[in-house]
Design an enzyme around this catalytic site. Structure first.
Site, PDB file in Angstrom:
ATOM      1  N   GLU A   4      38.887  45.995  29.325  1.00  8.17           N
ATOM      2  CA  GLU A   4      38.507  44.772  28.604  1.00  8.17           C
ATOM      3  C   GLU A   4      37.519  44.055  29.502  1.00  8.17           C
ATOM      4  O   GLU A   4      37.907  43.481  30.519  1.00  8.17           O
ATOM      5  CB  GLU A   4      39.732  43.875  28.371  1.00  8.17           C
ATOM      6  CG  GLU A   4      40.865  44.520  27.605  1.00  8.17           C
ATOM      7  CD  GLU A   4      40.547  44.707  26.136  1.00  8.17           C
ATOM      8  OE1 GLU A   4      39.521  44.159  25.670  1.00  8.17           O
ATOM      9  OE2 GLU A   4      41.305  45.402  25.461  1.00  8.17           O
ATOM     10  N   CYS A  11      37.022  35.207  28.069  1.00  6.06           N
ATOM     11  CA  CYS A  11      36.197  36.374  27.742  1.00  6.06           C
ATOM     12  C   CYS A  11      35.770  36.333  26.281  1.00  6.06           C
ATOM     13  O   CYS A  11      34.771  36.941  25.907  1.00  6.06           O
ATOM     14  CB  CYS A  11      36.982  37.643  28.013  1.00  6.06           C
ATOM     15  SG  CYS A  11      38.579  37.634  27.202  1.00  6.06           S
TER      16      CYS A  11
HETATM   17  P1  NAP Z   1      36.517  41.059  38.415  1.00  2.00           P
HETATM   18  O1  NAP Z   1      35.824  40.553  39.620  1.00  2.00           O
HETATM   19  O2  NAP Z   1      36.019  42.274  37.766  1.00  2.00           O
HETATM   20  O3  NAP Z   1      38.043  41.250  38.866  1.00  2.00           O
HETATM   21  C1  NAP Z   1      39.012  41.652  37.959  1.00  2.00           C
HETATM   22  C2  NAP Z   1      40.161  42.302  38.699  1.00  2.00           C
HETATM   23  O4  NAP Z   1      39.735  43.525  39.290  1.00  2.00           O
HETATM   24  C3  NAP Z   1      40.736  41.474  39.827  1.00  2.00           C
HETATM   25  O5  NAP Z   1      42.130  41.617  39.843  1.00  2.00           O
HETATM   26  C4  NAP Z   1      40.099  42.093  41.055  1.00  2.00           C
HETATM   27  O6  NAP Z   1      40.839  41.892  42.220  1.00  2.00           O
HETATM   28  C5  NAP Z   1      40.112  43.542  40.660  1.00  2.00           C
HETATM   29  N1  NAP Z   1      39.199  44.394  41.392  1.00  2.00           N
HETATM   30  C6  NAP Z   1      38.087  44.038  42.075  1.00  2.00           C
HETATM   31  N2  NAP Z   1      37.491  45.135  42.604  1.00  2.00           N
HETATM   32  C7  NAP Z   1      38.247  46.189  42.239  1.00  2.00           C
HETATM   33  C8  NAP Z   1      38.148  47.591  42.458  1.00  2.00           C
HETATM   34  N3  NAP Z   1      37.154  48.127  43.170  1.00  2.00           N
HETATM   35  N4  NAP Z   1      39.097  48.391  41.940  1.00  2.00           N
HETATM   36  C9  NAP Z   1      40.099  47.875  41.215  1.00  2.00           C
HETATM   37  N5  NAP Z   1      40.236  46.552  40.965  1.00  2.00           N
HETATM   38  C10 NAP Z   1      39.321  45.721  41.470  1.00  2.00           C
HETATM   39  O7  NAP Z   1      36.591  39.961  37.278  1.00  2.00           O
HETATM   40  P2  NAP Z   1      37.010  38.418  37.421  1.00  2.00           P
HETATM   41  O8  NAP Z   1      35.914  37.749  38.172  1.00  2.00           O
HETATM   42  O9  NAP Z   1      38.409  38.276  37.906  1.00  2.00           O
HETATM   43  O10 NAP Z   1      37.036  37.949  35.914  1.00  2.00           O
HETATM   44  C11 NAP Z   1      35.914  37.463  35.215  1.00  2.00           C
HETATM   45  C12 NAP Z   1      35.366  38.489  34.278  1.00  2.00           C
HETATM   46  O11 NAP Z   1      36.410  39.062  33.504  1.00  2.00           O
HETATM   47  C13 NAP Z   1      34.390  37.923  33.285  1.00  2.00           C
HETATM   48  O12 NAP Z   1      33.272  38.734  33.247  1.00  2.00           O
HETATM   49  C14 NAP Z   1      35.129  37.992  31.965  1.00  2.00           C
HETATM   50  O13 NAP Z   1      34.303  38.159  30.846  1.00  2.00           O
HETATM   51  C15 NAP Z   1      36.039  39.119  32.132  1.00  2.00           C
HETATM   52  N6  NAP Z   1      37.221  38.969  31.290  1.00  2.00           N
HETATM   53  C16 NAP Z   1      37.405  39.812  30.221  1.00  2.00           C
HETATM   54  C17 NAP Z   1      38.510  39.669  29.419  1.00  2.00           C
HETATM   55  C18 NAP Z   1      38.759  40.574  28.252  1.00  2.00           C
HETATM   56  O14 NAP Z   1      39.870  40.582  27.735  1.00  2.00           O
HETATM   57  N7  NAP Z   1      37.812  41.344  27.809  1.00  2.00           N
HETATM   58  C19 NAP Z   1      39.447  38.675  29.680  1.00  2.00           C
HETATM   59  C20 NAP Z   1      39.222  37.837  30.764  1.00  2.00           C
HETATM   60  C21 NAP Z   1      38.099  37.992  31.567  1.00  2.00           C
HETATM   61  P3  NAP Z   1      40.479  40.680  43.245  1.00  2.00           P
HETATM   62  O15 NAP Z   1      40.640  39.428  42.484  1.00  2.00           O
HETATM   63  O16 NAP Z   1      41.492  40.862  44.310  1.00  2.00           O
HETATM   64  O17 NAP Z   1      39.075  40.918  43.686  1.00  2.00           O
END
Ligand code: NAP
Length: 522
Positions: free
Chosen positions: A261, A300
């Site tokens: 997602e 999101c």
């Molecule tokens: P993110 O930076 O991609 O992080 C998401 C998760 O992935 C965090 O738990 C992060 O851990 C983890 N992560 C980071 N690097 C990783 C890796 N190499 N391998 C596995 N996991 C890893 O996203 P975010 O900044 O938290 O969230 C914002 C984004 O999420 C926005 O773009 C938004 O659109 C999207 N979003 C989408 C939805 C949906 O349902 N489609 C819902 C909410 C948000 P750490 O925090 O420890 O780095």
């Protein structure tokens, strides 16, 4: 629950609360910048954590029927419900949530658990799904095929984004646990405090079998090196991280299923019929303002692109500016504040850069900036941008903040083409009192959206909102939205089941069919 010293967050792995070996990352109160918690995963044995989930949690859950697991979800919801005030307090301190924002996250999570508790009860004493009845394969009617859904033989790894530390955790866990699959959840570090305290409340309540629920706080470490065939990864976050997970050698090599997602440039269309002053026009304006304000635009599903008839653009901008002026930006602890800070100063900086990039596109301009925004670094003024003619960036850059762009069309086909330029989105909404236009829109843009919300005046007050994910409806979208599918009532269970075509003698298939439950006939 107001802490003065930073709380050192612990992970719950292999049935024990454990701490990382270093100080770890700092979690802050975005209003003051104060460090409220510390999270580290250094030195934790994540391979052992996954093995424990598979070896202890999986058999314990697998021994239960769907109805028994559904009862567990109800007990989890009850354990959480009892401490709502604590969850709201943490959501305010660590996420900058207003009460309404915290409600969407906290009550949304508890509500989704309750929904699946009720729905799961309807699956009764079965432990396996069926998809249709036995069907004949040859001239001999004794040889037939039955499609079964057999729960996968591993652990569910749930990696979540920072904007929903409660809902993201529980909406995923509810579906996996109901399927009989143990959960290893990894919340985003920035806001993990709420996830930790909620999981602690559930563990302390003693309602789940050992190994059914684990939690990893801090960075993901080497977790993905330890996945194996039979596990499933459900990820929510940026498209970039989603891609990294999908292409991880162990994930790819072991054929681990992955649901992504990711981010999304969701659009909302104003129908050609909706003139200024009509109720449906007012509904449109209200929805955009609601989407920009809720969670300070960090959803999101939030509206990023408002696509309006060229002749109505100025009326829409005027009405939006009036409504946005009434939004009160500030510290969510203060009465009357309706829009809080972003989750951190860093995210706010990123958002301000994004606004500058959108506004710098050829023909674009800033049409509105909220006049009263506190000085704190994490606050971002609600902002409206008028997109230029053919600029690509508005369809590509997700500014995760109270920011939306207005685009214009002259024919419905042009409006649909603009909506599709998001490259696949979670949700699109259409506001019109022309039933034919609404229906035509759903067909024209359905293929590029996971959800289509059609609003006319008649359902104006009943509709649940552009950005609100209902557990009974699919959440996920194609293309850049990640191609994932979550929730959708019992549809969501399929991610944790292998569909297998069992071919064989009819009496055996009938026996199997009698043990299975067909979710489509409930
Ligand atoms: P993110 O930076 O991609 O992080 C998401 C998760 O992935 C965090 O738990 C992060 O851990 C983890 N992560 C980071 N690097 C990783 C890796 N190499 N391998 C596995 N996991 C890893 O996203 P975010 O900044 O938290 O969230 C914002 C984004 O999420 C926005 O773009 C938004 O659109 C999207 N979003 C989408 C939805 C949906 O349902 N489609 C819902 C909410 C948000 P750490 O925090 O420890 O780095």
């Amino acid at each position: 629950m107001v802490a003065t010293e930073p709380v050192v967050l612990e992970s719950y792995l292999a049935g024990r609360w454990v701490r990382g070996s270093d100080a770890g990352a700092e979690l802050v109160d975005p209003v003051t910048g104060e460090v409220v918690a510390l999270a580290s995963s250094s030195g934790l044995d994540l391979g052992a954590a996954l093995r424990y989930a598979r070896d202890v949690g999986r058999p314990a859950l697998g021994a239960l029927t769907y109805a028994q697991r559904a009862a567990l979800l109800g007990a989890v919801a009850d354990a959480l419900q009892a401490r709502r005030d604590d969850w709201y307090a943490i959501a305010r301190r660590n996420s900058g949530n207003t009460k309404a924002d915290a409600g969407i996250d906290v009550d949304g999570g508890i509500g989704t658990l309750k929904y699946y508790a009720k729905l799961g009860a309807s699956l009764g004493e079965a432990k396996v799904l069926s998809d249709g009845a036995p069907a004949r394969l040859a001239r001999d009617p004794n040889f037939q095929a039955l499609h079964l859904g057999v729960p996968i033989d591993g652990a569910a790894i749930h990696i979540n984004a920072y904007n929903f530390p409660s809902w993201g955790l529980w909406e995923k866990a509810a579906v996996a646990l109901l399927s009989g699959i143990p959960v290893v959840a990894k919340p985003a570090t920035a806001t993990a405090w709420l996830s930790v305290e909620m999981v602690r409340a559930v563990i302390d309540a003693g309602v789940l079998p050992n190994g059914a629920l684990s939690l990893l706080v801090g960075s993901v470490g080497d977790l993905l090196d330890h996945v194996r065939f039979g596990d499933a990864i459900a990820f929510t976050g940026s498209a970039e991280t989603g891609e990294r997970i999908r292409s991880h050698p162990q994930v790819r090599g072991a054929g681990v299923r992955v649901n992504v997602e990711a981010d999304s440039l969701n659009a909302t269309l104003l129908g050609p019929d909706a003139r200024e002053g009509t109720p449906v026009f007012e509904l449109y304006v209200r929805e955009i303002v609601r989407e920009m304000s809720t969670k300070a635009g960090q959803k999101c599903t939030a509206i990023r692109r408002a696509i309006v008839p060229a002749a109505r653009r100025d009326a829409v901008l005027r009405a939006l500016a009036r409504a946005l002026d009434a939004v009160v930006v500030g510290d969510p602890a203060t009465d009357g504040v309706t829009l809080g800070p972003l989750v951190s100063a860093g995210e706010a900086r990123r958002a301000r850069e994004g606004i500058a990039q959108l506004a710098a596109a050829p023909g674009a301009s800033i049409a509105y900036t909220h006049p009263n925004v506190p000085a704190g670094e994490a606050f971002v003024a609600p902002t409206l941008i008028v997109a230029g003619g053919d600029a690509a960036i508005v369809h590509d850059l997700e500014v995760f903040a109270p920011v939306a762009s207005v685009l214009t069309y002259t024919t419905p086909d042009e409006a649909y083409a603009l909506a599709r330029r998001g490259g696949g989105s979670l949700v699109v909404s259409v506001f019109s009192d022309d039933a034919a236009f609404l229906a035509q829109s759903a067909l024209a843009i359905g293929a590029s959206h996971g959800r289509v919300l059609l609003v006319d005046t008649a359902i104006g007050d009943a509709q649940t909102g552009h950005g609100i994910v209902m557990p009974s409806c699919q959440h996920g979208g194609p293309g850049r939205a990640g191609g994932g599918e979550e929730l959708g009532g019992l549809r969501g269970l399929w991610f944790y089941h292998q569909r297998t075509a069992v071919q064989g003698p009819l009496p055996v298939l009938e026996q199997l069919a009698a043990q299975a439950v067909n979710p489509y006939t409930l």
